[in-house]
Design an enzyme around this catalytic site. Structure first.
Site, PDB file in Angstrom:
ATOM      1  CG  LEU A  11      -0.865   7.121   9.284  1.00  0.00           C
ATOM      2  CD1 LEU A  11      -2.576   7.106   9.346  1.00  0.00           C
ATOM      3  CD2 LEU A  11      -0.553   7.871  10.478  1.00  0.00           C
ATOM      4  N   GLY A  14       0.185  -0.623   9.751  1.00  0.00           N
ATOM      5  CA  GLY A  14      -0.519  -1.670   9.139  1.00  0.00           C
ATOM      6  C   GLY A  14       0.491  -3.167   9.298  1.00  0.00           C
ATOM      7  NE  ARG A  18      -5.658  -8.823   1.108  1.00  0.00           N
ATOM      8  CZ  ARG A  18      -6.191  -7.847   0.510  1.00  0.00           C
ATOM      9  NH1 ARG A  18      -6.622  -6.760   1.018  1.00  0.00           N
ATOM     10  NH2 ARG A  18      -6.338  -7.882  -0.717  1.00  0.00           N
ATOM     11  N   GLY A  83      -7.359   2.109  14.224  1.00  0.00           N
ATOM     12  CA  GLY A  83      -7.965   3.025  13.146  1.00  0.00           C
ATOM     13  C   GLY A  83      -7.131   4.013  12.896  1.00  0.00           C
ATOM     14  CG  ASP A 108      -0.704   0.871   2.627  1.00  0.00           C
ATOM     15  OD1 ASP A 108      -0.897   2.116   2.426  1.00  0.00           O
ATOM     16  OD2 ASP A 108      -1.698   0.142   2.929  1.00  0.00           O
TER      17      ASP A 108
END
Ligand code: UD1
Ligand code: CA
Length: 451
Positions: A11, A14, A18, A83, A108
């Site tokens: 996945l 994202g 940030r 999600g 990540d």
């Protein structure tokens, strides 16, 4: 035991806001390699049968990077970030075509090891339908908590949805999950979004599976391994963990690092035995160092090869394509780029050797420059074996110096030099006897007069 086919879904949708970066989060680097590449490397180590990578719309650079590393990967686009369960559903086609185990990784989370993932997959072999990689967090803030019952996993609770007593739990979800279910897609479809964030949480799969009578297990990893990178400070923490591991590895393989905490390695740095590395040395990607090499303090080295017994630095820079043969010496303030130095060649001080070849045993004097660039194109300098280049020589490429030739100091060499010849390019020296003494006397008188 016959191994079941393994599908890995990474996945990576994202946005990583940030990070405050124009670059997608997963393309930021650790140990000279993108986080995405670290995670995809794991899928290669585990010899997964199929790989799907979930990206957000417009993340073309992530798509390209994934396909470059794993051409057979299926890149899926999650149209809206609703999600982690929704993200996994974006890989619907890959899931539908697969029958076997499914491992979900986050792009990540770059420090995971194949060893730990194998332990997680082993939990499936032992009868679990869902296995989650957990860890004891020093500070659990932000993580989902693992609720256990008699050693089995009962549920995962996202922090925002925890009760006060649940919040005190330090056993956390790493995000890594493995499934052996007949109908994973069916289960994912049942995950709702009735939670504090209104997202479809993959973590809800645990409770649903439990209600179906499926066994759900936790495998414990270390906090270091499961660090998720959401910001630049976490990127630096991950880098530090990576470096610690990499230094340990080269030391275990027989290199001496005098001050390991000051040596920076890349994911692919290869260092032989009995190599001594002094403080403050940086290795970019693509470096191989053979046995018995000495790298003195303060060197920057990338995409280079250093042959057995060579000596580099202090303060040397080896740029891409630097290829040093055995016993070569490259000393202080010497820069080598796209150039080969054959066995025993020496360039000990203050030189630029770019785009060329230096023959075996040749001696490159202090301040020698390969003038390789005319403002438009790069040209090569070829120096034969045993050549002696006097200090402060400019070699204007393209130029060839025959084996065994001598180049007088201070020359600007623009034409080829024959083997064993002496080439000298400087004006004849003039000498005026007594001139200096007369000059001093005259200047002294002048100064006295001026008072
Ligand atoms: C997630 C876990 C949490 C765990 C933590 C570990 C869920 C619901 N929560 O929380 O239990 O402790 O990781 O770091 O899974 N992603 C998508 N599409 C989406 C949402 C996320 O691809 O719609 C990807 C992100 O790129 C990221 C990963 O999924 O790689 C995790 O998402 P993130 O939002 O960072 O989850 P956390 O809040 O960190
Ligand atoms: Ca995260």
């Amino acid at each position: 035991m016959t191994r079941r086919p393994l599908l890995i879904v990474v996945l990576a949708a994202g946005q990583g806001t940030r990070m405050k970066s124009a670059l997608p989060k997963v393309l930021h680097k650790i140990g000279g390699r993108t986080m995405l590449a670290h995670v995809l490397g794991l899928t290669q180590e585990l010899a997964a049968d199929a790989l799907a990578v979930v990206i957000a719309p417009g993340m073309e650079s992530v798509r390209a990077a994934a396909l470059e590393q794993v051409p057979s990967a299926r890149v899926c686009v999650q149209s809206e970030q609703k999600g982690t369960a929704d993200a996994l559903l974006a890989a619907r086609e890959a899931l539908a075509r697969h029958s076997g185990d499914v491992l979900v990784l986050y792009a990540d989370t770059p420090l995971l090891t194949a060893q730990t993932l194998k332990r997680l997959l082993a939990a499936l072999d032992e009868g679990a339908g869902v296995a989650v990689l957990g860890f004891e967090a020093a500070d659990a803030t932000g993580y989902g908590r693992l609720l256990t019952q008699n050693g089995w996993l009962a549920a995962i609770r996202e922090e925002k949805d925890t009760s006060e007593s649940e919040r005190a739990i330090r056993l956390c979800n790493s995000g890594v999950m493995a499934f052996r279910l007949d109908d994973l897609l069916g289960l994912l479809a049942r995950i709702g979004n009735a939670n504090a964030k209104g997202e479809h949480y993959l973590t809800n799969a645990v409770e649903i599976a439990r209600a179906d009578g499926v066994r759900t297990a936790v495998v414990i990893g270390t906090e270091d391994e499961v660090l998720g990178v959401n910001s630049r400070d976490q990127l630096a923490i991950a880098e530090a963990i990576f470096q610690k591991r990499a230094r340990l590895k080269v030391m275990r393989e027989g290199a001496t690092l005098i001050a390991p905490e000051t040596v920076w390695l890349s994911y692919d740095t290869q260092i032989g035995r009995d190599v001594v590395i002094e403080p403050n040395v940086f290795f970019g990607p693509g470096v191989t160092v053979e046995d018995e090499v000495e790298i003195r303090a303060n060197c920057h080295i990338e995409r280079a090869h250093i042959g057995r017994g060579a000596r580099v630095g202090p303060f040397a820079r080896l740029r891409p394509g630097a290829d040093l043969g055995a016993q070569v010496h490259v000393g202080n303030f010497v820069e080598v780029k796209n150039a080969t130095l054959a066995k025993g060649a020496k360039a000990n001080h203050l030189s630029y050797l770019g785009d060329g070849e230096v023959g075996a045993g040749a001696n490159i004097g202090a301040g020698t420059i390969f003038c390789n660039y005319d403002g438009f194109q790069k040209h090569r300098t070829e120096i034969g074996a045993g050549v002696f280049v006097g200090s402060n020589t400019s070699l204007v490429a393209p130029v060839k110096i025959g084996a065994g030739a001598y180049i007088g100091s201070g020359s600007v060499i623009t034409k080829d030099v024959a083997a064993d010849a002496l080439a000298l390019e400087r004006s004849a020296q003039e000498e005026r006897p007594g001139w200096a003494a007369k000059f001093r006397a005259m200047m002294g008188r002048r100064k006295a007069k001026a008072g």
